[in-house]
Design a protein around this motif. Structure first.
Motif, PDB file in Angstrom:
ATOM      1  N   THR A  85       0.853  -1.182   0.000  1.00 38.37           N
ATOM      2  CA  THR A  85       0.000   0.000   0.000  1.00 38.37           C
ATOM      3  C   THR A  85       0.891   1.236   0.000  1.00 38.37           C
ATOM      4  OG1 THR A  85      -0.039   0.168   2.412  1.00 38.37           O
ATOM      5  CG2 THR A  85      -1.763  -1.211   1.369  1.00 38.37           C
ATOM      6  N   LEU A  86       0.279   2.377  -0.206  1.00 40.06           N
ATOM      7  CA  LEU A  86       1.047   3.620  -0.133  1.00 40.06           C
ATOM      8  C   LEU A  86       1.651   3.776   1.252  1.00 40.06           C
ATOM      9  CD1 LEU A  86       2.022   6.267  -1.392  1.00 40.06           C
ATOM     10  CD2 LEU A  86      -0.179   7.276  -0.746  1.00 40.06           C
ATOM     11  N   GLN A  87       0.893   3.417   2.280  1.00 37.76           N
ATOM     12  CA  GLN A  87       1.415   3.493   3.648  1.00 37.76           C
ATOM     13  C   GLN A  87       2.659   2.614   3.805  1.00 37.76           C
ATOM     14  OE1 GLN A  87      -1.239   2.272   6.769  1.00 37.76           O
ATOM     15  NE2 GLN A  87       0.420   2.147   8.243  1.00 37.76           N
ATOM     16  N   ASP A  88       2.596   1.379   3.312  1.00 35.02           N
ATOM     17  CA  ASP A  88       3.756   0.486   3.393  1.00 35.02           C
ATOM     18  C   ASP A  88       4.954   1.119   2.696  1.00 35.02           C
ATOM     19  OD1 ASP A  88       2.127  -1.454   4.614  1.00 35.02           O
ATOM     20  OD2 ASP A  88       1.700  -2.431   2.688  1.00 35.02           O
ATOM     21  N   CYS A  89       4.693   1.684   1.535  1.00 37.22           N
ATOM     22  CA  CYS A  89       5.750   2.306   0.747  1.00 37.22           C
ATOM     23  C   CYS A  89       6.386   3.468   1.505  1.00 37.22           C
ATOM     24  CB  CYS A  89       5.183   2.776  -0.595  1.00 37.22           C
ATOM     25  SG  CYS A  89       6.384   3.548  -1.680  1.00 37.22           S
ATOM     26  N   LEU A  90       5.561   4.333   2.080  1.00 41.01           N
ATOM     27  CA  LEU A  90       6.088   5.512   2.766  1.00 41.01           C
ATOM     28  C   LEU A  90       6.756   5.177   4.093  1.00 41.01           C
ATOM     29  CD1 LEU A  90       3.239   8.070   2.040  1.00 41.01           C
ATOM     30  CD2 LEU A  90       5.438   7.837   0.870  1.00 41.01           C
ATOM     31  N   ASN A  91       6.458   4.020   4.653  1.00 41.66           N
ATOM     32  CA  ASN A  91       7.079   3.601   5.910  1.00 41.66           C
ATOM     33  C   ASN A  91       8.342   2.778   5.706  1.00 41.66           C
ATOM     34  OD1 ASN A  91       5.409   4.860   7.783  1.00 41.66           O
ATOM     35  ND2 ASN A  91       3.936   3.203   7.745  1.00 41.66           N
ATOM     36  N   ASN A  92       8.710   2.505   4.472  1.00 42.38           N
ATOM     37  CA  ASN A  92       9.909   1.729   4.165  1.00 42.38           C
ATOM     38  C   ASN A  92      10.858   2.627   3.384  1.00 42.38           C
ATOM     39  OD1 ASN A  92      11.520   0.046   2.128  1.00 42.38           O
ATOM     40  ND2 ASN A  92      10.854  -1.494   3.602  1.00 42.38           N
ATOM     41  N   TYR A  93      12.032   2.878   3.934  1.00 42.42           N
ATOM     42  CA  TYR A  93      12.925   3.863   3.310  1.00 42.42           C
ATOM     43  C   TYR A  93      13.240   3.520   1.856  1.00 42.42           C
ATOM     44  CZ  TYR A  93      16.541   6.997   2.038  1.00 42.42           C
ATOM     45  OH  TYR A  93      17.241   7.947   1.353  1.00 42.42           O
ATOM     46  N   ASN A  94      13.651   2.300   1.571  1.00 42.20           N
ATOM     47  CA  ASN A  94      14.036   1.948   0.201  1.00 42.20           C
ATOM     48  C   ASN A  94      12.854   2.063  -0.765  1.00 42.20           C
ATOM     49  OD1 ASN A  94      16.654   1.504   1.023  1.00 42.20           O
ATOM     50  ND2 ASN A  94      16.515  -0.716   0.942  1.00 42.20           N
ATOM     51  N   GLN A 141      -4.309   7.720  -5.514  1.00 46.43           N
ATOM     52  CA  GLN A 141      -5.182   7.394  -6.636  1.00 46.43           C
ATOM     53  C   GLN A 141      -4.522   7.539  -8.003  1.00 46.43           C
ATOM     54  OE1 GLN A 141      -8.718   9.751  -5.990  1.00 46.43           O
ATOM     55  NE2 GLN A 141      -9.487   8.316  -4.477  1.00 46.43           N
ATOM     56  N   ASP A 142      -3.491   8.340  -8.099  1.00 46.02           N
ATOM     57  CA  ASP A 142      -2.885   8.586  -9.406  1.00 46.02           C
ATOM     58  C   ASP A 142      -1.464   8.029  -9.498  1.00 46.02           C
ATOM     59  OD1 ASP A 142      -2.628   9.655 -12.037  1.00 46.02           O
ATOM     60  OD2 ASP A 142      -1.588  11.390 -11.203  1.00 46.02           O
ATOM     61  N   CYS A 143      -0.576   8.566  -8.721  1.00 41.82           N
ATOM     62  CA  CYS A 143       0.848   8.247  -8.863  1.00 41.82           C
ATOM     63  C   CYS A 143       1.214   6.842  -8.380  1.00 41.82           C
ATOM     64  CB  CYS A 143       1.696   9.276  -8.124  1.00 41.82           C
ATOM     65  SG  CYS A 143       1.441  10.956  -8.704  1.00 41.82           S
ATOM     66  N   PHE A 144       0.679   6.429  -7.233  1.00 50.37           N
ATOM     67  CA  PHE A 144       1.075   5.136  -6.674  1.00 50.37           C
ATOM     68  C   PHE A 144       0.688   3.960  -7.572  1.00 50.37           C
ATOM     69  CE2 PHE A 144       0.889   1.611  -3.559  1.00 50.37           C
ATOM     70  CZ  PHE A 144       2.236   1.590  -3.233  1.00 50.37           C
ATOM     71  N   PRO A 145      -0.533   3.922  -8.127  1.00 53.42           N
ATOM     72  CA  PRO A 145      -0.848   2.819  -9.052  1.00 53.42           C
ATOM     73  C   PRO A 145       0.090   2.792 -10.268  1.00 53.42           C
ATOM     74  CG  PRO A 145      -2.861   3.891  -8.343  1.00 53.42           C
ATOM     75  CD  PRO A 145      -1.725   4.742  -7.849  1.00 53.42           C
ATOM     76  N   LYS A 146       0.448   3.959 -10.777  1.00 50.49           N
ATOM     77  CA  LYS A 146       1.402   4.022 -11.899  1.00 50.49           C
ATOM     78  C   LYS A 146       2.757   3.468 -11.479  1.00 50.49           C
ATOM     79  CE  LYS A 146      -0.665   8.050 -14.117  1.00 50.49           C
ATOM     80  NZ  LYS A 146      -0.532   9.500 -14.371  1.00 50.49           N
ATOM     81  N   PHE A 147       3.164   3.812 -10.255  1.00 51.32           N
ATOM     82  CA  PHE A 147       4.432   3.311  -9.723  1.00 51.32           C
ATOM     83  C   PHE A 147       4.429   1.787  -9.658  1.00 51.32           C
ATOM     84  CE2 PHE A 147       6.732   2.161  -5.671  1.00 51.32           C
ATOM     85  CZ  PHE A 147       8.020   2.277  -6.179  1.00 51.32           C
ATOM     86  N   LEU A 148       3.337   1.210  -9.157  1.00 54.89           N
ATOM     87  CA  LEU A 148       3.262  -0.245  -9.024  1.00 54.89           C
ATOM     88  C   LEU A 148       3.309  -0.962 -10.374  1.00 54.89           C
ATOM     89  CD1 LEU A 148       0.598  -0.621  -6.190  1.00 54.89           C
ATOM     90  CD2 LEU A 148       3.089  -0.828  -5.998  1.00 54.89           C
TER      91      LEU A 148
END
Length: 185
Positions: free
Chosen positions: A12-21, A118-125
């Motif tokens: 999730t976005l939360q997981d992503c933002l809580n993990n430095y790498n 809603q926009d950037c994170f799905p594109k990132f995945l």
């Protein structure tokens, strides 16, 4: 800082933002989209809120004005996309309020988080950059490791860890979860 194991299939976005790498890679991806100011703003507000509680009002106001000038003022180099009402509300509070508090930017912070979700994170995945990050088991390459310095991201994650041994959802993350639930209903 030791990052936890990443569940790539359910990130999730939360997981992503809580993990430095993961957040470092997401930030790099946002730069490629010319959207890095959104994450930079969110991190700046996290830092403002984490360090601002108990700060003398004059210092808090100075930091708030700096954030406004950097991200919100029309025509600023890193201007984020927020509606005029949000911008006007913050301008009014900065000019008319006798005391600035750490919740000054909450509405904008939530807005930016929703845009990222809603926009950037799905594109990132779906991106090649994420696919490579996944192939590397969540490690960033040596070239990136040598470039990175103590960033806002690291400071925010360290402060969150210091406040609570396990990084809990921030208020903005909880608001985002509620928003996503409402959207899916």
């Amino acid at each position: 800082m030791v990052d936890e194991v990443i569940d790539f299939d359910n990130m999730t976005l939360q997981d992503c933002l809580n993990n430095y790498n993961a957040a470092f890679t997401f930030r790099k991806f946002l730069h490629s989209l010319h959207s890095a100011e959104n994450l930079a703003f969110w991190l700046e507000i996290e830092e403002f809120q984490l360090s601002g509680d108990g700060m003398p009002p004059v210092i808090l106001e100075k930091r708030a004005r700096k954030i406004y000038d950097k991200f919100i003022r029309e025509g600023s180099d890193r201007e984020i996309n927020v509606d005029d009402l949000m911008r006007t509300n913050v301008e009014y509070k900065l000019e008319e309020s006798s005391e600035i508090d750490i919740q000054l930017f909450d509405e904008m912070k939530e807005w930016v988080l929703v845009m990222l979700q809603q926009d950037c994170f799905p594109k990132f995945l779906r991106s090649e950059m994420f696919a490579q990050f996944r192939l590397n088991d969540g490690r960033i390459d040596e070239e990136d490791k040598t470039k990175r310095k103590m960033t806002m991201l690291q400071r925010v994650l360290k402060r969150k860890k210091a406040k609570n041994d396990s990084v809990e959802k921030t208020e903005s993350m909880i608001l985002l979860d509620r928003h996503v639930q409402r959207e899916s209903e």
